[in-house]
Structures are given as structure tokens and as C-alpha cells.
Write a protein that holds these residues in place. Structure first.
Motif, PDB file in Angstrom:
ATOM      1  N   GLN A 110      24.725 -23.857  55.862  1.00 34.34           N
ATOM      2  CA  GLN A 110      23.429 -24.877  56.454  1.00 34.34           C
ATOM      3  C   GLN A 110      22.551 -24.713  55.098  1.00 34.34           C
ATOM      4  O   GLN A 110      21.930 -25.791  54.795  1.00 34.34           O
ATOM      5  CB  GLN A 110      23.134 -24.615  57.700  1.00 34.34           C
ATOM      6  N   ASN A 111      22.052 -23.604  54.761  1.00 31.28           N
ATOM      7  CA  ASN A 111      20.910 -23.182  53.758  1.00 31.28           C
ATOM      8  C   ASN A 111      21.423 -23.594  52.387  1.00 31.28           C
ATOM      9  O   ASN A 111      20.703 -24.352  51.486  1.00 31.28           O
ATOM     10  CB  ASN A 111      20.369 -21.694  54.061  1.00 31.28           C
ATOM     11  N   ALA A 114      21.159 -27.432  51.916  1.00 30.75           N
ATOM     12  CA  ALA A 114      20.021 -28.249  52.139  1.00 30.75           C
ATOM     13  C   ALA A 114      19.400 -28.752  50.723  1.00 30.75           C
ATOM     14  O   ALA A 114      19.471 -27.942  49.797  1.00 30.75           O
ATOM     15  CB  ALA A 114      19.070 -27.254  52.758  1.00 30.75           C
TER      16      ALA A 114
END
Length: 114
Positions: A110-111, A114
Motif C-alpha cells: 500500500q505504501n 502511493a
């Protein structure tokens, strides 16, 4: 030897009074929780102590290990029964590490996106 478990248990018992003197309600509540264990009769003392010893390993609590190892002996647990209970703790920790590894990978992904 990793630890003198009998000595540790004695030290814990002596030290608990110090906390009880400064925070008696917490100590009374803790004692009440322990007194309530087994009151429904579904598990015998030996089974409860085997579970407690396995949980003590998974939570990495030396004081809990000391206390519940002594209680398991008193409840009549055998070395084979303790070994089986600890095998369950080992398997559970491996499972927990796997599940939390999935969480860590998801957080990383998820990081990264981003």
C-alpha cells in the motif's frame, strides 16, 4: 540454564506485595480473575495449566512460565503433556508470524503504490 525458575517464582511472589500495597484494587481484581478460573468445571486444573503454559510462551512472559510450570507440576502434568502443549505454542507462533507477515506485505504494498 536459562533461568532459575523456582527462584524467579519466589521473587515474583515477594514482589507482588509491593504493588498490592500501592495499588490494592488492581491486585484484588487480578486475584479475583485467577480465583474465577475453572469455576464452571469445563476444564480440569491440569488442562488449564497446560494452556496457560503455552500462552505464557507465546506472550514471552518469564514470570508466567515460572508460575504455570510449577502449577502444571502440582496439577499432575507429565513432561510429554507439557511438550505437546508447547508444540502447539510453537505452531501457533509460526502461524501468527505468517499471518502478520501478510499484514506487513500488504502495508508495504500500500505504501509502495502511493
Amino acid at each position: 540454564m536459562f533461568e532459575n525458575w523456582k527462584e524467579l517464582l519466589g521473587t515474583l511472589r515477594q514482589s507482588s506485595g509491593k504493588l498490592g500495597n500501592t495499588n490494592p484494587k488492581v491486585l484484588d481484581a487480578y486475584r479475583g480473575l485467577n480465583a474465577a478460573l475453572g469455576t464452571n468445571g469445563a476444564l480440569d486444573a491440569k488442562t488449564r495449566e497446560l494452556i496457560a503454559l503455552a500462552v505464557a510462551v507465546t506472550t514471552r512472559c518469564d514470570g508466567c512460565i515460572s508460575s504455570h510450570a510449577a502449577a502444571a507440576v502440582k496439577a499432575g502434568a507429565t513432561e510429554a503433556e507439557v511438550s505437546d502443549a508447547l508444540g502447539t505454542a510453537i505452531a501457533l507462533n509460526a502461524g501468527a508470524a505468517y499471518v502478520y507477515s501478510l499484514h506487513a506485505m500488504e502495508a508495504f504494498q500500500q505504501n509502495a503504490s502511493a
